[in-house]
Enzyme design. Structure first.
Site, mmCIF file in Angstrom:
data_model
loop_
_atom_site.group_PDB
_atom_site.id
_atom_site.type_symbol
_atom_site.label_atom_id
_atom_site.label_comp_id
_atom_site.label_asym_id
_atom_site.label_seq_id
_atom_site.Cartn_x
_atom_site.Cartn_y
_atom_site.Cartn_z
ATOM 1 N N TYR A 1 65.654 -24.077 4.646
ATOM 2 C CA TYR A 1 66.745 -22.946 3.713
ATOM 3 C C TYR A 1 66.241 -21.735 3.083
ATOM 4 O O TYR A 1 65.193 -22.276 2.063
ATOM 5 C CB TYR A 1 67.351 -23.963 2.856
ATOM 6 C CG TYR A 1 68.208 -25.186 3.412
ATOM 7 C CD1 TYR A 1 67.632 -26.383 3.739
ATOM 8 C CD2 TYR A 1 69.627 -25.078 3.460
ATOM 9 C CE1 TYR A 1 68.390 -27.289 4.148
ATOM 10 C CE2 TYR A 1 70.289 -26.213 3.928
ATOM 11 C CZ TYR A 1 69.627 -27.315 4.580
ATOM 12 O OH TYR A 1 70.317 -28.258 4.626
ATOM 13 N N PRO B 1 78.634 -25.076 4.031
ATOM 14 C CA PRO B 1 78.072 -26.361 4.673
ATOM 15 C C PRO B 1 76.279 -26.217 4.049
ATOM 16 O O PRO B 1 75.544 -27.060 4.315
ATOM 17 C CB PRO B 1 77.807 -25.567 6.095
ATOM 18 C CG PRO B 1 78.209 -24.073 5.809
ATOM 19 C CD PRO B 1 79.165 -24.184 4.665
ATOM 20 N N TYR C 1 70.837 -34.554 -1.607
ATOM 21 C CA TYR C 1 70.744 -34.127 -0.495
ATOM 22 C C TYR C 1 70.827 -35.126 0.569
ATOM 23 O O TYR C 1 71.410 -35.476 1.374
ATOM 24 C CB TYR C 1 69.417 -33.314 -0.076
ATOM 25 C CG TYR C 1 69.423 -32.704 1.382
ATOM 26 C CD1 TYR C 1 70.018 -31.445 1.373
ATOM 27 C CD2 TYR C 1 68.726 -33.420 2.462
ATOM 28 C CE1 TYR C 1 70.005 -30.808 2.620
ATOM 29 C CE2 TYR C 1 68.996 -32.576 3.834
ATOM 30 C CZ TYR C 1 69.435 -31.455 3.824
ATOM 31 O OH TYR C 1 69.449 -30.880 5.105
ATOM 32 N N LYS D 1 77.094 -31.414 3.561
ATOM 33 C CA LYS D 1 77.863 -32.627 2.994
ATOM 34 C C LYS D 1 79.298 -32.877 3.477
ATOM 35 O O LYS D 1 79.686 -34.030 3.342
ATOM 36 C CB LYS D 1 78.268 -32.320 1.378
ATOM 37 C CG LYS D 1 76.798 -32.383 0.613
ATOM 38 C CD LYS D 1 76.478 -34.090 0.467
ATOM 39 C CE LYS D 1 75.121 -34.139 -0.084
ATOM 40 N NZ LYS D 1 74.024 -34.682 0.867
ATOM 41 N N HIS E 1 64.572 -37.060 9.372
ATOM 42 C CA HIS E 1 63.778 -36.024 8.419
ATOM 43 C C HIS E 1 63.545 -36.659 7.221
ATOM 44 O O HIS E 1 64.633 -36.864 6.438
ATOM 45 C CB HIS E 1 64.561 -34.798 8.527
ATOM 46 C CG HIS E 1 64.478 -34.134 9.665
ATOM 47 N ND1 HIS E 1 64.703 -32.801 9.681
ATOM 48 C CD2 HIS E 1 64.135 -34.508 11.204
ATOM 49 C CE1 HIS E 1 64.197 -32.319 11.193
ATOM 50 N NE2 HIS E 1 64.376 -33.297 11.834
HETATM 51 P P1 RFL Z 1 88.106 -31.918 11.447
HETATM 52 O O1 RFL Z 1 86.482 -31.991 12.185
HETATM 53 O O2 RFL Z 1 88.584 -30.628 11.241
HETATM 54 O O3 RFL Z 1 88.986 -32.675 12.393
HETATM 55 C C1 RFL Z 1 90.455 -32.587 12.094
HETATM 56 C C2 RFL Z 1 91.262 -32.899 13.604
HETATM 57 O O4 RFL Z 1 92.617 -32.724 13.141
HETATM 58 C C3 RFL Z 1 93.202 -32.012 14.379
HETATM 59 N N1 RFL Z 1 94.364 -31.192 13.800
HETATM 60 C C4 RFL Z 1 95.420 -32.213 14.126
HETATM 61 N N2 RFL Z 1 96.082 -33.027 15.008
HETATM 62 C C5 RFL Z 1 97.392 -33.209 15.059
HETATM 63 N N3 RFL Z 1 98.348 -32.564 14.493
HETATM 64 C C6 RFL Z 1 97.854 -31.435 13.582
HETATM 65 N N4 RFL Z 1 98.897 -30.692 13.025
HETATM 66 C C7 RFL Z 1 96.602 -31.066 13.618
HETATM 67 N N5 RFL Z 1 95.891 -30.096 12.737
HETATM 68 C C8 RFL Z 1 94.738 -30.327 13.092
HETATM 69 C C9 RFL Z 1 92.080 -30.984 14.571
HETATM 70 O O5 RFL Z 1 92.274 -30.339 16.045
HETATM 71 C C10 RFL Z 1 90.640 -31.796 14.534
HETATM 72 O O6 RFL Z 1 90.313 -32.588 15.871
HETATM 73 O O7 RFL Z 1 87.885 -32.852 10.136
HETATM 74 P P2 RFL Z 1 87.392 -34.088 9.641
HETATM 75 O O8 RFL Z 1 87.606 -35.101 10.829
HETATM 76 O O9 RFL Z 1 87.834 -34.523 8.173
HETATM 77 O O10 RFL Z 1 85.833 -33.889 9.898
HETATM 78 C C11 RFL Z 1 85.052 -33.063 8.747
HETATM 79 C C12 RFL Z 1 84.050 -32.426 9.476
HETATM 80 O O11 RFL Z 1 84.131 -31.710 10.672
HETATM 81 C C13 RFL Z 1 83.403 -31.311 8.667
HETATM 82 O O12 RFL Z 1 83.263 -31.726 7.128
HETATM 83 C C14 RFL Z 1 81.943 -30.947 9.027
HETATM 84 O O13 RFL Z 1 81.735 -30.291 10.237
HETATM 85 C C15 RFL Z 1 81.416 -29.816 7.875
HETATM 86 N N6 RFL Z 1 80.258 -29.289 8.023
HETATM 87 C C16 RFL Z 1 78.601 -30.128 8.017
HETATM 88 N N7 RFL Z 1 79.111 -31.202 7.474
HETATM 89 C C17 RFL Z 1 78.057 -32.227 7.115
HETATM 90 O O14 RFL Z 1 78.094 -33.362 6.694
HETATM 91 N N8 RFL Z 1 76.617 -31.920 7.571
HETATM 92 C C18 RFL Z 1 76.413 -30.461 8.174
HETATM 93 O O15 RFL Z 1 75.142 -30.431 8.461
HETATM 94 C C19 RFL Z 1 77.502 -29.801 8.339
HETATM 95 N N9 RFL Z 1 77.463 -28.492 8.837
HETATM 96 C C20 RFL Z 1 79.702 -28.215 8.716
HETATM 97 C C21 RFL Z 1 78.411 -27.691 9.185
HETATM 98 C C22 RFL Z 1 80.706 -27.383 9.112
HETATM 99 C C23 RFL Z 1 80.602 -26.186 9.450
HETATM 100 N N10 RFL Z 1 81.687 -25.209 9.883
HETATM 101 C C24 RFL Z 1 81.837 -24.690 11.056
HETATM 102 C C25 RFL Z 1 82.543 -25.174 8.910
HETATM 103 C C26 RFL Z 1 78.195 -26.519 9.703
HETATM 104 C C27 RFL Z 1 79.301 -25.432 10.006
HETATM 105 C C28 RFL Z 1 78.911 -24.253 10.515
HETATM 106 C C1 PHB Z 2 73.160 -27.762 11.186
HETATM 107 O O1 PHB Z 2 72.209 -28.106 11.875
HETATM 108 O O2 PHB Z 2 74.343 -27.369 11.955
HETATM 109 C C2 PHB Z 2 73.325 -27.739 9.639
HETATM 110 C C3 PHB Z 2 72.209 -28.173 9.012
HETATM 111 C C4 PHB Z 2 72.169 -28.258 7.802
HETATM 112 C C5 PHB Z 2 73.123 -27.611 6.978
HETATM 113 C C6 PHB Z 2 74.274 -27.240 7.500
HETATM 114 C C7 PHB Z 2 74.202 -27.011 8.897
HETATM 115 O O3 PHB Z 2 73.024 -27.731 5.527
#
Ligand code: RFL
Ligand code: PHB
Length: 388
Positions: A201, A292, A384, A296, A72
Site C-alpha cells: 500500500y 477498499p 487488518y 474489509k 499472507h
Molecule cells: P454484491 O457483491 O454487490 O452482490 C449483490 C448481488 O445482488 C444482485 N442484485 C440484485 N438481485 C436481484 N434483484 C435486484 N434488484 C438486484 N440488485 C442487485 C447483484 O447482481 C449482485 O449479484 O454484494 P455482497 O454480496 O454484499 O458482497 C459484497 C462484496 O462484493 C464487496 O463488499 C467487496 O467486493 C468489496 N471489496 C473488497 N472486500 C474485501 O473484503 N476485501 C477486498 O480486498 C476488497 N477489494 C472490493 C475490493 C470492492 C471493490 N469494488 C469494485 C467496489 C476491491 C474493489 C475494487
Molecule cells: C485486491 O487484491 O483486489 C485488493 C487487495 C487489498 C485491498 C483491496 C483490494 O485492500
C-alpha cells in the site's frame, strides 16, 4: 411457491447465507438479477480474513481456498520509496490473511448451490418485496415473461449497494450515514507475476497505489485517480508507467502484460443503520460500503451473514427471536469499527485534492510514527487481520 427465507441477490452475501442456512436445514431461494457468468466474473475483493475462511469451512466450501489461497502474514506500507512492514503474524499472535479472489469464492459457492434443485434463480427481473412489515412477506419477480411470487417467513436483502431491498424500507425510519471520497481506484488485472510477494500500500505524491495479486502468476494493481476520470483515459501503457512511478523503490520490477480487466471504482463510506425492518434483514453491501483500502467489504459481508444465519437458526430451532431482534446492533458494532479502519487507512495513504502542505506533513509524520512504533503497527495488524 413458498420458502422459509427468500434471499434477494446472489453475490457473496446471498450465496453464503443460503449455504449456511442449508447446512442448518433451513430452506431458502436466491433471486439474482444477473447471470451466473456475470456474477462469477465480477473482479472485486482479494483478501479474506481468517474468520471468513472459517465461515467458508462451516458452509463446507473451503477445500479450494485451503489448497489454492495464498497465506499472507504481512504487508508493506510504502512511503516515498521506503517501506514499513506490518508483520501481521508476529503482531497478532500467529494470525494471517488469505489471498483468494471474490470470483473464486462465488464459483465455489455456486458449485455447491447449483446442485440444490431450485435454490437459485438467475436473471430474475423486477424483483419486488411485498408486505415486509407484516407476518407474511413475499417476493415477486419476472423471468422469461412470466411473473412469479414466493411467499416466505423472512426476506434477506443481500442485493448490494444498488439493490431493491434497502429501498423498500420506508424513508421515515431510515438512518443512513455517508462520506464520499473525491477519487476512485483504477484497477488492472494481468497474467504477470506480482512485483512483490506481499501486498504494498503506497503513499506517493502522485496519489495512492496498491500492488496486489490473485496468484503467483496473476497480478492486481490499483492507483488512485480523480473521481471524474474514465478507464478509457488510461491505455495499459499509461497505467503501467504510473504504477512504476508510484511503486518506485518499493518492490522488484513490475512485469507488464495486457489488461484482463480494467475499471474504476468510486470510493465511499456508507452505513445504513436500519438493517432490519419488519421481516426484512439487510446484509453485506446492501447495508454498508467501505473504501477498499482496508480490504474489509467482503469480510464484513461474511460477518453479517454469520450473525444473521445464527439468528435464523435460533428462530427455527428454538422459536427464539431475540437474536434476530439484536441482529442490527450486533452487526453494526463490527461494521462501524471496519468503517473507521478503512476511512483512517484511506486518509493516511491517499492524496486528497483539498489537502494543504500541512495536511501532507501530518500524513508523513503519522506514517513515520507507524514506522517507529510497535504499538501503532499492532493496531494496524489487529484491524487488518479482522476484529473478533
Ligand atoms: P454484491 O457483491 O454487490 O452482490 C449483490 C448481488 O445482488 C444482485 N442484485 C440484485 N438481485 C436481484 N434483484 C435486484 N434488484 C438486484 N440488485 C442487485 C447483484 O447482481 C449482485 O449479484 O454484494 P455482497 O454480496 O454484499 O458482497 C459484497 C462484496 O462484493 C464487496 O463488499 C467487496 O467486493 C468489496 N471489496 C473488497 N472486500 C474485501 O473484503 N476485501 C477486498 O480486498 C476488497 N477489494 C472490493 C475490493 C470492492 C471493490 N469494488 C469494485 C467496489 C476491491 C474493489 C475494487
Ligand atoms: C485486491 O487484491 O483486489 C485488493 C487487495 C487489498 C485491498 C483491496 C483490494 O485492500
Amino acid at each position: 411457491m413458498r420458502t422459509q427465507v427468500a434471499i434477494v441477490g446472489g453475490g457473496p452475501s446471498g450465496l453464503l447465507l443460503s449455504q449456511l442456512l442449508y447446512t442448518d436445514g433451513i430452506d431458502s431461494v436466491i433471486l439474482e438479477k444477473k447471470s451466473r457468468e456475470y456474477v462469477e466474473s465480477r473482479i472485486r475483493a482479494g483478501i479474506l480474513e481468517q474468520g471468513t475462511v472459517d465461515l467458508l469451512a462451516r458452509a463446507g466450501v473451503d477445500d479450494r481456498v485451503r489448497r489454492e489461497g495464498l497465506k499472507h502474514d504481512g504487508f508493506l506500507l510504502g512511503v516515498d520509496g521506503t517501506v514499513i512492514r506490518i508483520d501481521i503474524q508476529k503482531l497478532t499472535g500467529g494470525k494471517a490473511v488469505t489471498v483468494y479472489g471474490q470470483t473464486e469464492v462465488t464459483k465455489d459457492l455456486n458449485t455447491v448451490i447449483s446442485g440444490r434443485e431450485g435454490a437459485i434463480v438467475y436473471e430474475a427481473d423486477n424483483v419486488t418485496l411485498h408486505d415486509i412489515a407484516g407476518p407474511s412477506p413475499a417476493v415477486s419477480y419476472e423471468k422469461d415473461g412470466q411473473t412469479y411470487t414466493i411467499s416466505c417467513d423472512f426476506v434477506a436483502g443481500c442485493d448490494g449497494y444498488h439493490g431493491v431491498s434497502r429501498a423498500s424500507i420506508p424513508a421515515d425510519v431510515a438512518r443512513a450515514f455517508e462520506f464520499l471520497y473525491p477519487f476512485g481506484w483504477l484497477g488492472i488485472l494481468a497474467d504477470v507475476p506480482p512485483c512483490n510477494h506481499e501486498l504494498i500500500y503506497a503513499h506517493h505524491r502522485n496519489g495512492f497505489a496498491l500492488a496486489s495479486m490473485r496468484s503467483h502468476q496473476r497480478s492486481r494493481y490499483y492507483i488512485q485517480v480523480p473521481a471524474s476520470e474514465r478507464a478509457e483515459d488510461w491505455p495499459d501503457d499509461r497505467l503501467w508507467n504510473e504504477l512504476e512511478v508510484r511503486l518506485s523503490g518499493l518492490a522488484g520490477p513490475i512485469t507488464r502484460g495486457p489488461a484482463l480487466e480494467k475499471s474504476i471504482a468510486p470510493l465511499r463510506s456508507f452505513v445504513f443503520e436500519t438493517m432490519s425492518y419488519g421481516r426484512l434483514f439487510l446484509a453485506g453491501d446492501a447495508a454498508h460500503i467501505v473504501p477498499p483500502t482496508g480490504a474489509k467489504g467482503l469480510n464484513l459481508a461474511a460477518s453479517d451473514v454469520r450473525i444473521l444465519a445464527d439468528a435464523f437458526r435460533e428462530h427455527y430451532r428454538k422459536g427464539n427471536d431475540e437474536a434476530l431482534t439484536r441482529y442490527p446492533q450486533r452487526a453494526l458494532d463490527r461494521i462501524w469499527k471496519a468503517v473507521r479502519f478503512s476511512w483512517w487507512l484511506t486518509r493516511l495513504t491517499h492524496r486528497f485534492p483539498s489537502m494543504s502542505p500541512f495536511d501532507i506533513r501530518m500524513q508523513v509524520a503519522e506514517l513515520n510514527y507507524i514506522r517507529d512504533s510497535a504499538f501503532a503497527q499492532t493496531t494496524i495488524a489487529e484491524n487488518y487481520v479482522g476484529l473478533p
